[in-house]
Design an enzyme around this catalytic site. Sequence first.
Site, PDB file in Angstrom:
ATOM      1  N   TYR A 236      12.100  91.760   0.294  1.00 20.67           N
ATOM      2  CA  TYR A 236      11.753  91.321   1.650  1.00 20.67           C
ATOM      3  C   TYR A 236      13.034  91.119   2.471  1.00 20.67           C
ATOM      4  O   TYR A 236      13.129  91.570   3.631  1.00 20.67           O
ATOM      5  CB  TYR A 236      10.951  90.018   1.552  1.00 20.67           C
ATOM      6  CG  TYR A 236      10.421  89.457   2.843  1.00 20.67           C
ATOM      7  CD1 TYR A 236       9.242  89.950   3.408  1.00 20.67           C
ATOM      8  CD2 TYR A 236      11.073  88.407   3.507  1.00 20.67           C
ATOM      9  CE1 TYR A 236       8.734  89.417   4.583  1.00 20.67           C
ATOM     10  CE2 TYR A 236      10.580  87.874   4.677  1.00 20.67           C
ATOM     11  CZ  TYR A 236       9.399  88.371   5.217  1.00 20.67           C
ATOM     12  OH  TYR A 236       8.899  87.835   6.380  1.00 20.67           O
TER      13      TYR A 236
ATOM     14  N   SER B 295      13.129  88.140  10.563  1.00 21.08           N
ATOM     15  CA  SER B 295      12.885  86.986   9.690  1.00 21.08           C
ATOM     16  C   SER B 295      14.168  86.173   9.563  1.00 21.08           C
ATOM     17  O   SER B 295      15.256  86.664   9.898  1.00 21.08           O
ATOM     18  CB  SER B 295      12.463  87.518   8.318  1.00 21.08           C
ATOM     19  OG  SER B 295      12.571  86.543   7.306  1.00 21.08           O
TER      20      SER B 295
HETATM   21  P1  NAP Z   1       0.276  88.026   7.467  1.00 25.13           P
HETATM   22  O1  NAP Z   1      -0.747  87.050   7.933  1.00 25.13           O
HETATM   23  O2  NAP Z   1       0.307  88.434   6.041  1.00 25.13           O
HETATM   24  O3  NAP Z   1       0.180  89.318   8.415  1.00 25.13           O
HETATM   25  C1  NAP Z   1       0.704  90.541   8.075  1.00 25.13           C
HETATM   26  C2  NAP Z   1      -0.268  91.590   8.533  1.00 25.13           C
HETATM   27  O4  NAP Z   1       0.266  92.876   8.207  1.00 25.13           O
HETATM   28  C3  NAP Z   1      -1.605  91.466   7.841  1.00 25.13           C
HETATM   29  O5  NAP Z   1      -2.549  91.018   8.781  1.00 25.13           O
HETATM   30  C4  NAP Z   1      -1.901  92.869   7.325  1.00 25.13           C
HETATM   31  O6  NAP Z   1      -3.138  93.282   7.848  1.00 25.13           O
HETATM   32  C5  NAP Z   1      -0.806  93.738   7.943  1.00 25.13           C
HETATM   33  N1  NAP Z   1      -0.367  94.793   7.039  1.00 25.13           N
HETATM   34  C6  NAP Z   1       0.249  94.670   5.844  1.00 25.13           C
HETATM   35  N2  NAP Z   1       0.511  95.879   5.329  1.00 25.13           N
HETATM   36  C7  NAP Z   1       0.056  96.790   6.226  1.00 25.13           C
HETATM   37  C8  NAP Z   1       0.046  98.196   6.267  1.00 25.13           C
HETATM   38  N3  NAP Z   1       0.552  98.935   5.263  1.00 25.13           N
HETATM   39  N4  NAP Z   1      -0.492  98.820   7.326  1.00 25.13           N
HETATM   40  C9  NAP Z   1      -1.010  98.086   8.339  1.00 25.13           C
HETATM   41  N5  NAP Z   1      -1.026  96.752   8.372  1.00 25.13           N
HETATM   42  C10 NAP Z   1      -0.493  96.100   7.316  1.00 25.13           C
HETATM   43  O7  NAP Z   1       1.728  87.495   7.776  1.00 25.13           O
HETATM   44  P2  NAP Z   1       2.361  86.767   9.028  1.00 25.13           P
HETATM   45  O8  NAP Z   1       2.942  85.514   8.507  1.00 25.13           O
HETATM   46  O9  NAP Z   1       1.469  86.745  10.189  1.00 25.13           O
HETATM   47  O10 NAP Z   1       3.574  87.769   9.279  1.00 25.13           O
HETATM   48  C11 NAP Z   1       3.615  88.683  10.345  1.00 25.13           C
HETATM   49  C12 NAP Z   1       5.035  89.192  10.486  1.00 25.13           C
HETATM   50  O11 NAP Z   1       5.923  88.101  10.704  1.00 25.13           O
HETATM   51  C13 NAP Z   1       5.570  89.911   9.260  1.00 25.13           C
HETATM   52  O12 NAP Z   1       6.456  90.919   9.664  1.00 25.13           O
HETATM   53  C14 NAP Z   1       6.346  88.833   8.537  1.00 25.13           C
HETATM   54  O13 NAP Z   1       7.327  89.334   7.675  1.00 25.13           O
HETATM   55  C15 NAP Z   1       6.948  88.128   9.726  1.00 25.13           C
HETATM   56  N6  NAP Z   1       7.412  86.776   9.492  1.00 25.13           N
HETATM   57  C16 NAP Z   1       6.574  85.811   9.064  1.00 25.13           C
HETATM   58  C17 NAP Z   1       7.058  84.513   8.923  1.00 25.13           C
HETATM   59  C18 NAP Z   1       6.214  83.371   8.488  1.00 25.13           C
HETATM   60  O14 NAP Z   1       6.787  82.307   8.226  1.00 25.13           O
HETATM   61  N7  NAP Z   1       4.914  83.497   8.391  1.00 25.13           N
HETATM   62  C19 NAP Z   1       8.389  84.244   9.209  1.00 25.13           C
HETATM   63  C20 NAP Z   1       9.210  85.289   9.614  1.00 25.13           C
HETATM   64  C21 NAP Z   1       8.721  86.540   9.771  1.00 25.13           C
HETATM   65  P3  NAP Z   1      -4.286  93.965   6.963  1.00 25.13           P
HETATM   66  O15 NAP Z   1      -4.371  93.148   5.701  1.00 25.13           O
HETATM   67  O16 NAP Z   1      -5.460  93.904   7.854  1.00 25.13           O
HETATM   68  O17 NAP Z   1      -3.791  95.351   6.718  1.00 25.13           O
HETATM   69  C1  GCO Z   2       9.840  82.986   1.979  1.00 25.90           C
HETATM   70  C2  GCO Z   2       9.091  83.165   3.251  1.00 25.90           C
HETATM   71  C3  GCO Z   2       9.942  83.769   4.323  1.00 25.90           C
HETATM   72  C4  GCO Z   2       9.221  83.697   5.642  1.00 25.90           C
HETATM   73  C5  GCO Z   2       9.941  84.176   6.837  1.00 25.90           C
HETATM   74  C6  GCO Z   2      11.158  83.395   7.129  1.00 25.90           C
HETATM   75  O1  GCO Z   2       9.261  83.169   0.923  1.00 25.90           O
HETATM   76  O2  GCO Z   2      11.007  82.579   2.060  1.00 25.90           O
HETATM   77  O3  GCO Z   2       7.903  83.824   3.078  1.00 25.90           O
HETATM   78  O4  GCO Z   2      10.443  84.987   3.969  1.00 25.90           O
HETATM   79  O5  GCO Z   2       7.995  84.307   5.606  1.00 25.90           O
HETATM   80  O6  GCO Z   2      10.137  85.548   6.856  1.00 25.90           O
HETATM   81  O7  GCO Z   2      11.639  83.712   8.382  1.00 25.90           O
END
Ligand code: NAP
Ligand code: GCO
Length: 268
Positions: free
Chosen positions: A162, A149
């Site tokens: 986080y 992240s």
């Molecule tokens: P999301 O839509 O909330 O996806 C996260 C997934 O994790 C959900 O589909 C959930 O599936 C699964 N999950 C949560 N807890 C779990 C558990 N205990 N066991 C198994 N599955 C679990 O979020 P996203 O934005 O796609 O994020 C995906 C990844 O990218 C995460 O690591 C997040 O921190 C990272 N990320 C996101 C962003 C952003 O801007 N969106 C930026 C940087 C990094 P179920 O509900 O089906 O269990």
């Molecule tokens: C926040 C966001 C971030 C992003 C992502 C950034 O509240 O600042 O949710 O943490 O999801 O991980 O790279």
Amino acid sequence: MAQFDMNDFRLDGKVALVTGASDGIGFAIACGLAKAGAKIVFNGRSQEKNDAAVVRYKENGVEAIGFVCDVTDEKAVQDLVAKIEKEIGVIDILVNNAAIIKRVPMIEMSVEDFRKIIDTDLNSAFICSKAVLPSMIKKGHGKIINICSMMSELGRETVSAYAAAKGGLKMLTRNICSEYGHANIQCNGIGPGYIATKQTAPLREPQADGSRHPFDQFIVSKTPAERWGVVEDLMGPAVFLASDASNFVNGHILYVDGGILAYIGKQP
Ligand code: NAP
Ligand code: GCO
């Protein structure tokens, strides 16, 4: 000198496990790996969400197999990996994607919530990586991609747990590289910038008067690309890190952030 071969980017015959890939970034990464030839296995906590995801995978031309498995439960993860190895094959590519977030000022966050986030976002990557590594080592190769992240590098108000987890995940990445690089295991991270998914939806919600959320405006002005990322932005980087084209890339975090980390911010 050997010729450069574009087939090095292909993943034909490889088995990939993408955690938490019923939606969002995990779903897109799984689709990218599948387009490059990999067989996709994913997990999530809900059968209903998994079933809906399998249909969406199909609509995208991907035959994915979904399992209900909580990544914080070591026994359940060990059982899942054993089942995949028996029924599908040794996992060549693991993407530790599953995570949760809770945005609350640190002095208001309960220790239970803090622990739950560390457990889901950091300890799970240890549990899943530990489960797949022995067979990867035996097979003589393996790719682990940890979804990090901006918060692996930066802090901000309300995301203490986080950020602590994602900072830890960066170092777990480097440690897996350090410990198992000799066994031809590459462990790298992808650090997405701000990507439009359900997780970030509250940060983009329009205001009552119809104007854009202040955080939405803040992110666009902080990003040289002047936009939020979309999940498709993560597909190419994931394919690269899962493929033989990156066999000498190890312990690296590839930030896919439209330039956020390079930028001091707009001058007033
Ligand atoms: P999301 O839509 O909330 O996806 C996260 C997934 O994790 C959900 O589909 C959930 O599936 C699964 N999950 C949560 N807890 C779990 C558990 N205990 N066991 C198994 N599955 C679990 O979020 P996203 O934005 O796609 O994020 C995906 C990844 O990218 C995460 O690591 C997040 O921190 C990272 N990320 C996101 C962003 C952003 O801007 N969106 C930026 C940087 C990094 P179920 O509900 O089906 O269990
Ligand atoms: C926040 C966001 C971030 C992003 C992502 C950034 O509240 O600042 O949710 O943490 O999801 O991980 O790279």
